[in-house]
Design an enzyme around this catalytic site. Structure first.
Site, PDB file in Angstrom:
ATOM      1  N   HIS A 153       0.822  -1.210   0.000  1.00  0.00           N
ATOM      2  CA  HIS A 153       0.000   0.000   0.000  1.00  0.00           C
ATOM      3  C   HIS A 153       0.857   1.261   0.000  1.00  0.00           C
ATOM      4  CE1 HIS A 153      -4.282  -1.411   1.086  1.00  0.00           C
ATOM      5  NE2 HIS A 153      -3.612  -2.426   0.561  1.00  0.00           N
ATOM      6  N   ASP A 181       8.169   5.202  -0.108  1.00  0.00           N
ATOM      7  CA  ASP A 181       8.853   6.285   0.608  1.00  0.00           C
ATOM      8  C   ASP A 181       8.393   6.470   2.050  1.00  0.00           C
ATOM      9  OD1 ASP A 181       6.319   7.224   0.142  1.00  0.00           O
ATOM     10  OD2 ASP A 181       6.932   9.079  -0.852  1.00  0.00           O
ATOM     11  N   SER A 239       5.424   7.346   3.004  1.00  0.00           N
ATOM     12  CA  SER A 239       4.453   8.434   3.141  1.00  0.00           C
ATOM     13  C   SER A 239       3.181   7.987   3.845  1.00  0.00           C
ATOM     14  CB  SER A 239       4.102   9.012   1.765  1.00  0.00           C
ATOM     15  OG  SER A 239       3.445   8.054   0.952  1.00  0.00           O
ATOM     16  N   SER A 265      -1.399 -15.976  -0.341  1.00  0.00           N
ATOM     17  CA  SER A 265      -1.305 -17.326   0.210  1.00  0.00           C
ATOM     18  C   SER A 265      -1.162 -17.292   1.729  1.00  0.00           C
ATOM     19  CB  SER A 265      -0.126 -18.082  -0.405  1.00  0.00           C
ATOM     20  OG  SER A 265       1.107 -17.560   0.032  1.00  0.00           O
ATOM     21  N   ASP A 276      -6.951 -18.851   1.998  1.00  0.00           N
ATOM     22  CA  ASP A 276      -6.814 -20.271   1.657  1.00  0.00           C
ATOM     23  C   ASP A 276      -6.765 -21.073   2.952  1.00  0.00           C
ATOM     24  OD1 ASP A 276      -4.205 -20.250   2.669  1.00  0.00           O
ATOM     25  OD2 ASP A 276      -3.234 -20.702   0.769  1.00  0.00           O
ATOM     26  N   THR A 307      -4.357 -22.789   4.263  1.00  0.00           N
ATOM     27  CA  THR A 307      -3.055 -22.874   4.944  1.00  0.00           C
ATOM     28  C   THR A 307      -2.491 -21.462   5.137  1.00  0.00           C
ATOM     29  OG1 THR A 307      -1.963 -23.177   2.796  1.00  0.00           O
ATOM     30  CG2 THR A 307      -2.545 -25.170   4.041  1.00  0.00           C
ATOM     31  N   ASP A 355       2.410 -21.136   0.328  1.00  0.00           N
ATOM     32  CA  ASP A 355       2.358 -22.249  -0.604  1.00  0.00           C
ATOM     33  C   ASP A 355       1.364 -21.956  -1.724  1.00  0.00           C
ATOM     34  OD1 ASP A 355      -0.136 -22.563   0.556  1.00  0.00           O
ATOM     35  OD2 ASP A 355       0.409 -24.350   1.699  1.00  0.00           O
TER      36      ASP A 355
END
Length: 364
Positions: free
Chosen positions: A74, A95, A97, A203, A220, A222, A227
């Site tokens: 992000h 940076d 920010s 994952s 998922d 796991t 994985d």
């Protein structure tokens, strides 16, 4: 006796076979070494955030590790050459920010829920007097290294602590549609394949703010292991919503307790991304991990002059290997449940787990 004329020539030949000098490594706290003395502070940061009472609670692949990886994206994706061409500020990329200007950027809808991890990281960055941009990328790399089978990401240090707030609208929305997502990522310099490569982060991901009835529901089965199960399970036919009802940007999922993002479901089935998606199903280590490392190395320096940064990657811990390395169909599922979308190659044959259909764990 050798001719005097041959002596310089002989010396030149011998020098060509001389063993090159070994670069001297800097000795850091605790007897650890680094390629550059300026990397030593990151061992101190590592000890802090990996401590039992630290950010990652003793080196766990937990909420804070997942949120730190999300934050690294992000912050970095706030970078738009297209805006710059229009004479507007396109953001500074990776940076810091999002931390330096949290009063602005945390108000963006796409940053919902990152306020807690921003403040937790800010305190640690200030304790060690390192730049926010460096800390965000370091924490993301260390956090994902705590996940079983995780990547060992490159970490370059030396970002300035001077930044401007990134413009709103640069973080792709999970309901934006494939065209919009690929266009936004292309503006930042990423191909359609690289978008899929970056999504390997899902994952070990979970949702915290999209469906309040199942906070922490994973993508998922796991969620603590890096994985290829995510790439298999996203292609399974969705049968039900895991919560009380459908949440924002949520599609039906195949397993109880598993959350499926609209953008993941669409990218898994789009002709521009489906084959890259499918390729990870049977090539976890040779493709998925390596391509994720490469895409994240590119992401982590968006907007930065890499010639001014120092490679401190040797501070990042070596992740524990995951076993097994081959994805499986969840118990109770067959290849007939797979909605294969790659026209170039058939979906690989996978074995199925035995027992009853799994219930994905989440934290309430």
């Amino acid at each position: 006796m050798l001719s005097k004329a041959l002596i310089p020539l002989l010396a030149l030949v011998l020098s060509a076979y001389a063993v090159p000098p070994v670069a001297k490594r800097a000795t850091c706290n605790g007897g650890r070494t680094a390629s550059d003395s300026r990397c030593c502070v990151w061992y101190d940061v590592l000890d802090d955030i990996q401590a039992p009472d630290g950010l990652f609670r003793g080196g766990q692949c937990h909420d804070e590790a997942r949120e730190s990886l999300r934050l690294s994206f992000h912050d970095a994706i706030g970078f738009s050459p297209a805006l710059e061409k229009q004479g507007l500020f396109g953001g500074g990329g990776a940076d810091g920010s999002i931390m330096a200007h949290s009063d602005v950027e945390l108000a963006f809808a796409a940053n919902a829920g990152v306020d807690e991890i921003v403040e937790m990281q800010r305190r640690a960055a200030l304790r060690h007097n390192v730049s926010f941009g460096d800390f965000v990328q370091f924490a993301g790399a260390v956090g994902v290294s705590n996940c079983l089978g995780g990547p060992r990401l490159q970490f370059l240090a030396g970002r300035s602590n001077v930044s401007r707030a990134a413009p709103d609208g640069l973080i792709p929305s999970p309901i934006a549609g494939v065209d919009s997502i690929l266009d936004r990522m292309a503006d930042a310099g990423f191909s359609a394949d690289e978008v899929v490569d970056l999504l390997a982060s899902h994952s070990v991901a979970a949702q915290e703010h999209l469906d309040a009835s199942i906070l922490g529901s994973p993508f998922d089965s796991t969620p603590s292991t890096f994985d290829a199960q995510f790439f298999v399970e996203t292609l399974l036919n969705g049968t039900a919503y895991p919560g009380d009802s459908s949440g924002f940007a949520e599609e039906k999922s195949p397993l109880a307790g598993e959350f499926r993002l609209t953008s993941d479901a669409e990218l898994a089935r789009d002709s521009r991304t489906a084959c890259e998606w499918q390729s990870f199903v049977s090539a976890y280590k040779s493709l998925m991990v390596n391509k994720f490392e490469a895409a994240m190395a590119k992401m982590a320096v968006l907007g930065q002059d890499v010639n001014t940064l120092i490679d401190c990657s040797d501070v990042i811990p070596e992740p524990k290997a995951a076993l097994p390395n081959v994805a499986k169909l969840p118990a109770g599922k067959t290849l007939e449940d797979i909605e294969a979308s790659c026209a170039e190659s058939p979906f690989p044959t996978l074995s199925a787990d035995s027992g009853s259909s799994p219930v994905c764990p989440w934290e309430r």
